[in-house]
Design a protein around this motif. Structure first.
Motif, PDB file in Angstrom:
ATOM      1  N   UNK A   1       0.752  -0.743  -0.094  1.00  0.00           N
ATOM      2  CA  UNK A   1      -0.187   0.083  -0.138  1.00  0.00           C
ATOM      3  C   UNK A   1       0.742   0.777   0.572  1.00  0.00           C
ATOM      4  N   UNK A   2       0.260   2.009  -0.589  1.00  0.00           N
ATOM      5  CA  UNK A   2       0.598   3.479  -0.697  1.00  0.00           C
ATOM      6  C   UNK A   2      -0.117   4.669  -1.258  1.00  0.00           C
ATOM      7  N   UNK A   3      -0.181   5.699  -0.207  1.00  0.00           N
ATOM      8  CA  UNK A   3      -1.027   6.764  -0.066  1.00  0.00           C
ATOM      9  C   UNK A   3      -1.148   6.771  -1.437  1.00  0.00           C
ATOM     10  N   UNK A   4      -2.855   7.206  -1.423  1.00  0.00           N
ATOM     11  CA  UNK A   4      -3.570   8.021  -2.983  1.00  0.00           C
ATOM     12  C   UNK A   4      -2.403   9.040  -3.676  1.00  0.00           C
ATOM     13  N   UNK A   5      -2.148   9.678  -2.968  1.00  0.00           N
ATOM     14  CA  UNK A   5      -1.879  11.386  -3.378  1.00  0.00           C
ATOM     15  C   UNK A   5      -0.809  11.386  -2.663  1.00  0.00           C
TER      16      UNK A   5
END
Length: 364
Positions: free
Chosen positions: A292-296
């Motif tokens: 997972x990684x940040x949407x923005x």
């Protein structure tokens, strides 16, 4: 010599022509509205002419220029309006700029309502207010860019970059109504982020015909528990609205990296959709390998929520040493944007934006 610069302005929509006049970034008359409904194009055009004549009567002075918003598609630099969905009498190209210049003998400027709304908020609304809050807090961070949307019959947009309005090479900059709908990829975001979208989802969830669905304000009141109705359907309507809107904001903010302002009639319902929008902006992508990684790249704060606003404006950086030197420099590791609702009111923001757009054109 009279050095006053009075600009007559108009915010044209499918149901009403909203007239005003602006001087020194302030409206100088009480705005008034003329219903757009007409039987012929000539009758509709005469309403525009008569509206500006009434503005002149109220001002007691001729304008320096006329500047206003009008729906597209349009060749805005040349003031030619194309075929309009919400003003169907306009067909085949109408030379609106030249008509008004012939009538009033002053320069006439036309642009998109979303563009002028954001321009007004960038110059005298949310953007300077954000920077003023940061200054009062002793936070050296300042914002120069603003992306905005108008939420109503349709979905409009505008972008101001470092004080300059993004117009585009074809008068089609920031037309976010054409962004893809996250939930229904075969159509545009506007099908969900609009009055018709709210009513459609409510009707679907409530099991009623769409033409029997309440108006958005009533659906907002039902969602808050202030009015009788199907609360679950109301909450679902605003939830779907938020999901699609958040995707639009995330995609554009990834490019613009600035403050976001919401306007239009539906922005008044921010309490039931903005928290969800912020939650989604700060959500995670899941990569194809499962990580997972940040949407923005940036985090988003709700400027209408006191706690989130405080988090946004609080100084979080620090002074760090320059290697091999005794000097120190300021380092701000956090990267944040704020999302808030119009500070001027949508029509007033359009009026201020139209004024500034005209002044800029006259001076350059």
């Amino acid at each position: 010599m009279d050095t006053r610069k009075i600009i007559f302005v108009l915010d044209a929509g499918g149901t009403g022509f909203n007239f005003s006049a602006v001087e020194n970034y302030k409206e100088i008359i009480e705005p008034f509205t003329v219903k757009t409904a007409s039987s012929t194009l000539e009758e509709q055009l005469q309403k525009i002419i008569d509206g500006f004549k009434h503005v002149q009567e109220l001002c007691g002075s001729a304008p320096t220029a006329i500047s206003f918003s009008f729906p597209g598609p349009a060749d805005y630099p040349n003031g030619i309006i194309g075929d309009l969905e919400n003003l169907p009498l306009f067909k085949g190209g109408v030379a609106l700029k030249d008509m008004l210049e012939d009538e009033f003998n002053v320069p006439v400027f036309i642009n998109n309502d979303g563009d002028l709304f954001v321009y007004g908020e960038a110059l005298a609304g949310l953007l300077p207010e954000v920077n003023a809050m940061l200054e009062r807090e002793g936070n050296p961070k300042r914002y120069k860019n603003l992306f905005g949307v108008t939420l109503g019959t349709g979905l409009g947009g505008g972008i101001v970059l470092n004080g300059k309005l993004l117009e585009g090479d074809n008068s089609a900059g920031a037309e976010v109504c054409r962004t893809r709908n996250l939930l229904y990829p075969e159509t545009s975001a506007e099908d969900s982020v609009s009055i018709r979208g709210i009513r459609r989802v409510y009707a679907r969830e409530a099991g009623i015909a769409e033409d029997l669905a309440p108006e958005p304000f009533d659906i907002y009141e039902i969602a808050r528990g202030n009015k009788e109705g199907n609360k679950e359907a109301a909450l679902a309507a605003w939830d779907e609205f938020a999901v699609v809107l958040a995707d639009v904001i995330a995609n554009v903010s990834t490019l613009v990296d600035g403050i976001v302002v919401l306007g239009g009639g539906l922005s008044g319902a921010w309490e039931v959709f903005l928290p969800k929008v912020i939650q989604l902006l700060n959500s995670q992508f899941v990569g194809l390998d499962g990580h997972t990684f940040p949407r923005m790249e940036i985090s988003a704060c709700n400027l209408n929520d006191p706690d989130d606003q405080k988090n946004f404006i609080t100084k979080s950086g620090k002074m760090i040493k320059v290697p091999f030197s005794t000097r120190e420099v300021w380092y701000e590791p956090s990267r944040k944007i704020g999302v808030g609702v119009t500070k001027l009111g949508t029509s007033s923001a359009v009026a201020i934006g139209a004024y500034a757009f005209a002044i800029n054109k006259l001076e350059n």
